[in-house]
Write a protein that holds these residues in place. Sequence first.
Motif, PDB file in Angstrom:
ATOM      1  N   ASN A   1     -19.398  12.564   2.044  1.00 24.75           N
ATOM      2  CA  ASN A   1     -19.595  11.220   1.681  1.00 24.75           C
ATOM      3  C   ASN A   1     -19.725  10.849   0.280  1.00 24.75           C
ATOM      4  O   ASN A   1     -20.025  11.781  -0.480  1.00 24.75           O
TER       5      ASN A   1
ATOM      6  N   HIS B   1     -22.793   4.024   3.802  1.00 22.56           N
ATOM      7  CA  HIS B   1     -22.350   5.295   4.157  1.00 22.56           C
ATOM      8  C   HIS B   1     -20.818   5.615   4.442  1.00 22.56           C
ATOM      9  O   HIS B   1     -20.262   4.975   5.444  1.00 22.56           O
ATOM     10  N   TRP B   2     -20.010   6.117   3.536  1.00 18.56           N
ATOM     11  CA  TRP B   2     -18.318   6.239   3.642  1.00 18.56           C
ATOM     12  C   TRP B   2     -18.069   7.648   3.283  1.00 18.56           C
ATOM     13  O   TRP B   2     -18.417   7.874   2.309  1.00 18.56           O
ATOM     14  N   GLY B   3     -17.369   8.266   4.209  1.00 20.70           N
ATOM     15  CA  GLY B   3     -16.979   9.455   3.956  1.00 20.70           C
ATOM     16  C   GLY B   3     -15.448   9.690   3.757  1.00 20.70           C
ATOM     17  O   GLY B   3     -14.586   8.829   4.074  1.00 20.70           O
TER      18      GLY B   3
ATOM     19  N   VAL C   1     -20.694  -1.375   3.411  1.00 29.53           N
ATOM     20  CA  VAL C   1     -20.873  -0.170   4.141  1.00 29.53           C
ATOM     21  C   VAL C   1     -21.619   0.674   2.965  1.00 29.53           C
ATOM     22  O   VAL C   1     -21.344   0.955   2.058  1.00 29.53           O
TER      23      VAL C   1
END
Lengths: 114, 114, 114
Positions: B113, B106-108, B104
């Motif tokens: 993020n 883009h991970w918030g 992944v």
Amino acid sequence: MPFINSKVNVKLTQEKQDSIKSKLGQAISMVPGKSENWLMLGFEDECKLYFKGDSSTRIAFVEVKIFGSASASAYDKLTEAICNIFNEELEIAKDKIYVKYEEVEHWGWNGANF
Amino acid sequence: MPFINSKVNVKLTQEKQDSIKSKLGQAISMVPGKSENWLMLGFEDECKLYFKGDSSTRIAFVEVKIFGSASASAYDKLTEAICNIFNEELEIAKDKIYVKYEEVEHWGWNGANF
Amino acid sequence: MPFINSKVNVKLTQEKQDSIKSKLGQAISMVPGKSENWLMLGFEDECKLYFKGDSSTRIAFVEVKIFGSASASAYDKLTEAICNIFNEELEIAKDKIYVKYEEVEHWGWNGANF
């Protein structure tokens, strides 16, 4: 090594589920090299789904996860087949069905990765 | 920032679930830079699953979602560990277990993020 | 063609679900070209979730699946909005919320792929 997960907001009887299972098992062969021999399926019924802000219609969200990749035309044929299956079996309008594809690079089975 | 979601078609007791949780928390450290300190887990039991057209056997579908990427050998070790865990804890045959990886970008978390 | 799936380990009342639905329908427009007009949502409540080995706190795992791609800053704004929504509506601490993005190349609707 495909996996198809189907979320629908209607009740799935065992009979309908088995019927959809068999039809998806045939449809997956539209992707070259794939067959029911390696296909895993998941069904989630009576899901809480909304489309365009509305939950009053019949809705399906189908995720197709494939080890490796295939051509856009193969996916296109599979989308057509999947929409037909859910329309015929569950009376879900085709314009209330999303079919989302994921091409997977790392996939394990039986204790090791392919 | 890994997330591991496990779908099984058997009933998970709280005891088994806690045990699998702890073992997955150890196994994730096989991926460099990952640990239980950032691991989120989801468990779905009594799922409607089919493998090779059959729903009469015990089946597991495990998805590992990882922020960033890792080596193929790290994923291979993790697949071995995960298959061992579900085999030991739930008597699911290893050849009825898929472990699917997603890298992944883009991970918030916590409102922003990474 | 976005799909947002939310897993929470608390009970979702119909009222809360409808409220979150409306707020997500507004938030998605932070991604250029996306709106509630094409947004499908899924909600899974009372999920079995663990974060950092612990299941005693309120936890959310939100997956945003988007056809095509967008800028990192758009995703960042969406993460902020989503964390605010789940914090306000369900009292889930923002540091117990993951928001994971998936950019999708092949996406079908109404019998064919986009």
